[in-house]
Design a protein around this motif. Structure first.
Motif, short mmCIF file in Angstrom:
data_model
loop_
_atom_site.label_atom_id
_atom_site.label_comp_id
_atom_site.label_asym_id
_atom_site.label_seq_id
_atom_site.Cartn_x
_atom_site.Cartn_y
_atom_site.Cartn_z
N ASP A 92 0.31 5.97 8.77
CA ASP A 92 0.44 5.97 7.31
C ASP A 92 -0.07 7.31 6.79
O ASP A 92 -1.10 7.80 7.24
CB ASP A 92 -0.38 4.82 6.70
CG ASP A 92 0.00 4.53 5.26
OD1 ASP A 92 -0.23 5.41 4.42
OD2 ASP A 92 0.52 3.44 4.98
N PHE B 171 -5.88 4.75 2.24
CA PHE B 171 -5.34 3.45 2.62
C PHE B 171 -5.48 3.24 4.13
O PHE B 171 -5.89 2.17 4.59
CB PHE B 171 -3.88 3.34 2.21
CG PHE B 171 -3.22 2.06 2.60
CD1 PHE B 171 -3.40 0.90 1.85
CD2 PHE B 171 -2.44 1.99 3.75
CE1 PHE B 171 -2.80 -0.30 2.23
CE2 PHE B 171 -1.83 0.80 4.12
CZ PHE B 171 -2.02 -0.35 3.37
N ASP C 63 4.20 2.70 8.33
CA ASP C 63 4.56 2.99 6.94
C ASP C 63 6.00 3.52 6.93
O ASP C 63 6.44 4.18 7.87
CB ASP C 63 3.59 4.04 6.38
CG ASP C 63 3.81 4.30 4.90
OD1 ASP C 63 4.40 3.42 4.23
OD2 ASP C 63 3.41 5.36 4.41
N LEU D 132 5.05 -1.56 7.29
CA LEU D 132 3.94 -1.63 6.33
C LEU D 132 4.29 -0.72 5.16
O LEU D 132 4.33 0.50 5.30
CB LEU D 132 2.65 -1.17 7.01
CG LEU D 132 1.37 -1.21 6.20
CD1 LEU D 132 1.05 -2.63 5.76
CD2 LEU D 132 0.21 -0.63 7.00
N THR D 133 4.57 -1.32 4.00
CA THR D 133 5.13 -0.51 2.93
C THR D 133 4.80 -1.07 1.55
O THR D 133 4.40 -2.23 1.42
CB THR D 133 6.66 -0.42 3.09
OG1 THR D 133 7.23 0.31 2.01
CG2 THR D 133 7.27 -1.81 3.12
N SER D 134 5.00 -0.25 0.55
CA SER D 134 4.85 -0.68 -0.84
C SER D 134 6.12 -1.33 -1.36
O SER D 134 6.13 -1.95 -2.42
CB SER D 134 4.50 0.51 -1.74
OG SER D 134 3.31 1.13 -1.31
N LYS E 268 2.04 -3.74 1.13
CA LYS E 268 0.67 -3.23 1.09
C LYS E 268 -0.27 -4.02 0.19
O LYS E 268 -1.49 -3.84 0.28
CB LYS E 268 0.68 -1.75 0.69
CG LYS E 268 1.21 -0.85 1.80
CD LYS E 268 1.10 0.63 1.45
CE LYS E 268 1.56 1.50 2.60
NZ LYS E 268 1.47 2.94 2.29
#
Length: 228
Positions: free
Chosen positions: A11, A16, A60, A87-89, A110
């Motif tokens: 990431d 974070f 990410d 793994l992401t927004s 996230k």
């Protein structure tokens, strides 16, 4: 299978990443063997450490130099045994479907809870994949939409009854040992059926079996959710 899980954390957001690292280091069965800020760093590590590969990569999607989607494509070809958790927004349907199609074993947003992340890591390590109800719903919607355009050519005799039993339990996210106990067969026999299913369905990963089973009406989303 060992309960020890080696993780690569990728990431580009330092704060974070360190927060995730702190959380994972508190888990006795999890070891973070790599922190990377982009896909290029990750791939360099994998190429230089073939004897110390991670079991799971937390990936990410939006990163500089080489983003998570492109890194996932490369890793799936070079290191298919490594499981990838996106793994992401971004929690939109296109992002989720794209990563599943590229072979991601699970998808975390996230703002999911730490408990969800730890559970997902353990389930992916145990079963090869982990889809929650929202991911399953998106997957089913996509499959149903595609099936309106392309009729399935599935032959009912293509899979044996035992293979279908194993496939249904795989989709319900039971482990090898749990499937063996339910069907009164050995774990080795379960592995044999799983390998046959992968070959027959031309699936590279367990995730492909889930898609195949839903697409061909072997299992419904309601049946899967009864286990989730």
């Amino acid at each position: 299978m060992s309960n020890h899980i080696k993780i690569a954390l990728t990431d580009d957001e330092l704060l974070f990443r360190k927060g995730i690292l702190f959380m994972l280091e508190r888990e006795e069965n999890i070891e973070v063997i790599l922190e990377a800020s982009n896909g290029e760093q990750l791939l360099n590590f994998l190429d230089e450490n073939p004897k110390n590969l991670p079991d799971i990569i937390l990936m990410d999607l939006k990163m500089p130099l080489l983003n998570g989607v492109e890194a996932t494509k490369i890793i799936q070809k070079k290191y298919p045994e490594i499981k990838i958790i996106a793994l992401t927004s971004y929690d939109s349907k296109p992002f989720i479907l794209n990563m599943i199609q590229e072979g991601a074993s699970s998808y975390l947003v996230k703002n999911d809870s730490p408990k969800d992340m730890i559970n997902t890591i353990n389930e992916v390590h145990k079963n090869g994949f982990h889809y929650n109800e929202s991911i399953m719903k998106i997957l089913q919607e996509e499959i149903l939409e595609n099936n309106k355009k392309v009729k399935s050519k599935f032959d009912e005799d293509y899979l044996t009854s035992r293979e279908k039993d194993v496939l249904i339990l795989i989709c319900k996210q039971y482990s090898t040992l749990e499937i063996a106990e339910k069907l009164f067969i050995s774990p080795r026999t379960v592995d044999g059926h799983r390998n046959n299913l992968l070959l027959k369905t031309e699936s590279k990963k367990i995730t492909g079996l889930v898609v195949f089973a839903i697409q061909n009406g072997i299992i419904t989303i309601d049946q899967i959710n009864s286990r989730l």
